[in-house]
Design a protein around this motif. Structure first.
Motif, PDB file in Angstrom:
ATOM      1  N   SER A 132       2.626  -6.942   6.312  1.00  0.00           N
ATOM      2  CA  SER A 132       1.732  -5.814   6.012  1.00  0.00           C
ATOM      3  C   SER A 132       2.549  -4.547   5.717  1.00  0.00           C
ATOM      4  O   SER A 132       2.166  -3.749   4.856  1.00  0.00           O
ATOM      5  CB  SER A 132       0.732  -5.584   7.139  1.00  0.00           C
ATOM      6  OG  SER A 132       1.400  -5.420   8.366  1.00  0.00           O
ATOM      7  N   ASP A 133       3.686  -4.380   6.409  1.00  0.00           N
ATOM      8  CA  ASP A 133       4.591  -3.250   6.125  1.00  0.00           C
ATOM      9  C   ASP A 133       5.122  -3.378   4.694  1.00  0.00           C
ATOM     10  O   ASP A 133       5.132  -2.419   3.927  1.00  0.00           O
ATOM     11  CB  ASP A 133       5.784  -3.232   7.088  1.00  0.00           C
ATOM     12  CG  ASP A 133       5.373  -3.129   8.554  1.00  0.00           C
ATOM     13  OD1 ASP A 133       4.231  -2.729   8.833  1.00  0.00           O
ATOM     14  OD2 ASP A 133       6.207  -3.465   9.412  1.00  0.00           O
ATOM     15  N   LYS A 134       5.564  -4.584   4.363  1.00  0.00           N
ATOM     16  CA  LYS A 134       6.143  -4.848   3.040  1.00  0.00           C
ATOM     17  C   LYS A 134       5.125  -4.556   1.930  1.00  0.00           C
ATOM     18  O   LYS A 134       5.439  -3.879   0.958  1.00  0.00           O
ATOM     19  CB  LYS A 134       6.606  -6.301   2.956  1.00  0.00           C
ATOM     20  CG  LYS A 134       7.182  -6.687   1.613  1.00  0.00           C
ATOM     21  CD  LYS A 134       7.657  -8.125   1.599  1.00  0.00           C
ATOM     22  CE  LYS A 134       8.237  -8.487   0.249  1.00  0.00           C
ATOM     23  NZ  LYS A 134       8.890  -9.800   0.267  1.00  0.00           N
ATOM     24  N   ASN A 135       3.913  -5.055   2.112  1.00  0.00           N
ATOM     25  CA  ASN A 135       2.886  -4.862   1.086  1.00  0.00           C
ATOM     26  C   ASN A 135       2.535  -3.391   0.900  1.00  0.00           C
ATOM     27  O   ASN A 135       2.343  -2.929  -0.221  1.00  0.00           O
ATOM     28  CB  ASN A 135       1.630  -5.673   1.426  1.00  0.00           C
ATOM     29  CG  ASN A 135       1.882  -7.161   1.301  1.00  0.00           C
ATOM     30  OD1 ASN A 135       2.770  -7.601   0.575  1.00  0.00           O
ATOM     31  ND2 ASN A 135       1.125  -7.943   2.026  1.00  0.00           N
ATOM     32  N   LYS A 136       2.471  -2.664   1.992  1.00  0.00           N
ATOM     33  CA  LYS A 136       2.129  -1.239   1.917  1.00  0.00           C
ATOM     34  C   LYS A 136       3.229  -0.461   1.189  1.00  0.00           C
ATOM     35  O   LYS A 136       2.949   0.324   0.290  1.00  0.00           O
ATOM     36  CB  LYS A 136       1.912  -0.677   3.316  1.00  0.00           C
ATOM     37  CG  LYS A 136       1.335   0.713   3.316  1.00  0.00           C
ATOM     38  CD  LYS A 136       0.670   1.009   4.626  1.00  0.00           C
ATOM     39  CE  LYS A 136      -0.159   2.272   4.519  1.00  0.00           C
ATOM     40  NZ  LYS A 136      -0.898   2.511   5.736  1.00  0.00           N
ATOM     41  N   VAL A 137       4.477  -0.707   1.567  1.00  0.00           N
ATOM     42  CA  VAL A 137       5.612   0.007   0.966  1.00  0.00           C
ATOM     43  C   VAL A 137       5.778  -0.378  -0.504  1.00  0.00           C
ATOM     44  O   VAL A 137       6.052   0.469  -1.350  1.00  0.00           O
ATOM     45  CB  VAL A 137       6.908  -0.271   1.772  1.00  0.00           C
ATOM     46  CG1 VAL A 137       8.130   0.245   1.040  1.00  0.00           C
ATOM     47  CG2 VAL A 137       6.807   0.357   3.153  1.00  0.00           C
ATOM     48  N   LYS A 138       5.568  -1.653  -0.806  1.00  0.00           N
ATOM     49  CA  LYS A 138       5.744  -2.147  -2.180  1.00  0.00           C
ATOM     50  C   LYS A 138       4.866  -1.375  -3.172  1.00  0.00           C
ATOM     51  O   LYS A 138       5.291  -1.087  -4.286  1.00  0.00           O
ATOM     52  CB  LYS A 138       5.408  -3.643  -2.210  1.00  0.00           C
ATOM     53  CG  LYS A 138       5.746  -4.343  -3.495  1.00  0.00           C
ATOM     54  CD  LYS A 138       5.624  -5.843  -3.371  1.00  0.00           C
ATOM     55  CE  LYS A 138       4.238  -6.240  -2.920  1.00  0.00           C
ATOM     56  NZ  LYS A 138       4.020  -7.675  -2.838  1.00  0.00           N
ATOM     57  N   ASN A 139       3.660  -1.019  -2.749  1.00  0.00           N
ATOM     58  CA  ASN A 139       2.749  -0.274  -3.623  1.00  0.00           C
ATOM     59  C   ASN A 139       3.202   1.160  -3.858  1.00  0.00           C
ATOM     60  O   ASN A 139       2.905   1.734  -4.893  1.00  0.00           O
ATOM     61  CB  ASN A 139       1.332  -0.269  -3.028  1.00  0.00           C
ATOM     62  CG  ASN A 139       0.717  -1.640  -3.042  1.00  0.00           C
ATOM     63  OD1 ASN A 139       0.959  -2.431  -3.938  1.00  0.00           O
ATOM     64  ND2 ASN A 139      -0.076  -1.942  -2.032  1.00  0.00           N
ATOM     65  N   ILE A 140       3.893   1.724  -2.891  1.00  0.00           N
ATOM     66  CA  ILE A 140       4.298   3.133  -2.962  1.00  0.00           C
ATOM     67  C   ILE A 140       5.564   3.316  -3.800  1.00  0.00           C
ATOM     68  O   ILE A 140       5.702   4.282  -4.542  1.00  0.00           O
ATOM     69  CB  ILE A 140       4.534   3.685  -1.529  1.00  0.00           C
ATOM     70  CG1 ILE A 140       3.230   3.609  -0.720  1.00  0.00           C
ATOM     71  CG2 ILE A 140       5.087   5.103  -1.564  1.00  0.00           C
ATOM     72  CD1 ILE A 140       3.408   3.895   0.769  1.00  0.00           C
ATOM     73  N   VAL A 141       6.486   2.359  -3.703  1.00  0.00           N
ATOM     74  CA  VAL A 141       7.805   2.486  -4.337  1.00  0.00           C
ATOM     75  C   VAL A 141       7.714   2.269  -5.843  1.00  0.00           C
ATOM     76  O   VAL A 141       7.062   1.351  -6.321  1.00  0.00           O
ATOM     77  CB  VAL A 141       8.797   1.480  -3.702  1.00  0.00           C
ATOM     78  CG1 VAL A 141      10.121   1.475  -4.446  1.00  0.00           C
ATOM     79  CG2 VAL A 141       9.015   1.816  -2.239  1.00  0.00           C
TER      80      VAL A 141
END
Length: 118
Positions: A16-25
């Motif tokens: 869930s951390d990965k998915n959230k950050v992936k959208n922002i970067v």
């Protein structure tokens, strides 16, 4: 760990951390998960893979996150540690504008609309 041309790697705890950050970067960034814990053999693999890359650590502001952070400070002394505000406790539940600001402060390019979100 598929794209050998990416020179920035972010280590997070969970999917869930990965998915959230992936959208922002906005820039090419390899995001790898520890899934809460990490074995010595996995750590050895990462040490080889991460040797010539810019490594960033973004883990939860809790006891498990602090344990991981200590381990990574020992194994990856040149890694840059990113910190979320303790009041959010978890990367997955931190507001996107807060995460975007944390990432941007480490010179990781983000989609600017996330900086404006509340």
């Amino acid at each position: 760990m598929k794209d050998l041309y990416v020179d920035k790697v972010l280590i997070v705890e969970g999917k869930s951390d990965k998915n959230k950050v992936k959208n922002i970067v906005k820039e090419p960034l390899e995001i790898i998960c520890t899934n809460g814990t990490i074995s010595h053999s996995k750590l050895d693999e990462w040490i080889d893979f991460l040797e010539d890359k810019d490594v960033y650590i973004l883990v939860d502001a809790d006891e498990a996150g602090e344990k991981l952070r200590k381990l990574f400070k020992r194994e990856f002394p040149n890694a840059e540690h990113l910190y979320i505000d303790r009041m959010y406790r978890e990367v997955a539940t931190a507001p996107v504008n807060h995460l975007a600001t944390v990432l941007l402060s480490a010179n990781i390019d983000v989609h600017t609309e996330y900086l404006e979100m509340g």
